[in-house]
Design a protein around this motif. Sequence first.
Motif: not given
Length: 397
Positions: A181-209
Amino acid sequence: MRNQLLLQLPFVLILIFIVSFKLTHAKSTIEPCTSSDSCPSLLSYVLPWDSKLSEIAYRFQVNVFDVMAANSINITASSVGNQIFGARSQLKVPISCSCVDGIRRVMLSYIVRAADSLDLISEGYGRLVSGEQLGTLNGISPNNPLTSGQSILVQLPCTCFNNSNNGVASVFMSYVVQSGESLSNIGVEFGATVMELVGINGLDQPTVDPGDIMAIPISACSSANLNWYNESLIVPNGSYALTASNCIKCICRPSTLNLQCFPSGIVNACSHLQCKGSNLFIGDVSINRTATGCNVSTCVYRGHNGGKIFRGLLNSSHSHCSDDEDYSIVSPVASPENPTVPYISLPPSQSPFPNRTIGTDAYGPSSRLNPSSAPKYGRLVSEAPYYSLWVVLCLFF
């Protein structure tokens, strides 16, 4: 001797990297807090094995009706809690997110079974908590192992963020990132943008593990502006909530984010939910067409208090009427003509699995996070790599 050490140094560094990677815990979004209030939140739960809804509700110590409501599962007398969902199914578990020792989290209790291990218990909670975290919280060690029948604490992540995302009423869901999974497909599934997910989760870069636990905003309907009495609801879009001792069902329409309430039909003792001075019941709409448009009367829910349901008759006029128009949706600023008409006394709530209350002395060790110095959003990362360095060096020398 020195030359031999220099030749072996690359292998030592590789070993340090491998051990560090293995011991690094998944990251989790944390929210500092200072008050004792709680908020509605969600846990995204991937079932580790086939489970009944009643088993899931018991595991997370919530009402089975609330689990069904969060997943828009229709409630019938024969189906309550008996549906079986297969392994790897994904469900939303509604939970109350509390402020504990300066951090938002959920504290549950679990009775250890004979075949349990910390990793198996972690798997049972969908990896929303790791085996290492369970061991640390409960002081489990080789000298203090798990024992059958022992009661341990389970700490799960949750967030509130004032139930608002960029001014939109929202419920935040704790989500375990799956492999691939990536931020992009997670965002599409739940109706959120990548930038929203980055900001809410305090990510240094738009990647997750895989294994990271993110906070995902789910837009919701709110009763904040509906002039309800002694009650407020925040309902994630596409789901519903039961209120007034399960007599009333309020659904949240994803397209409009408006609440629509009507009798649930699951409690026999609920009757006479009729608006005074009309033949309409809560949720009913009457349309009277005129030469200039139409007059619409709606019987709307207005909260409950002391075992009484409040409802009111809302009248409105429309210059353009259409058969496709949904007049059951109430404007947030509308006020009923008879807003305080108590009528029905309610029986106690039918809760097959009531919430358990855990005392404040059972929360375990305090967090080392300082709420006053922490950012609004943060990432919690393990310090395991530093300890792994010492382990490898000791083994080498």
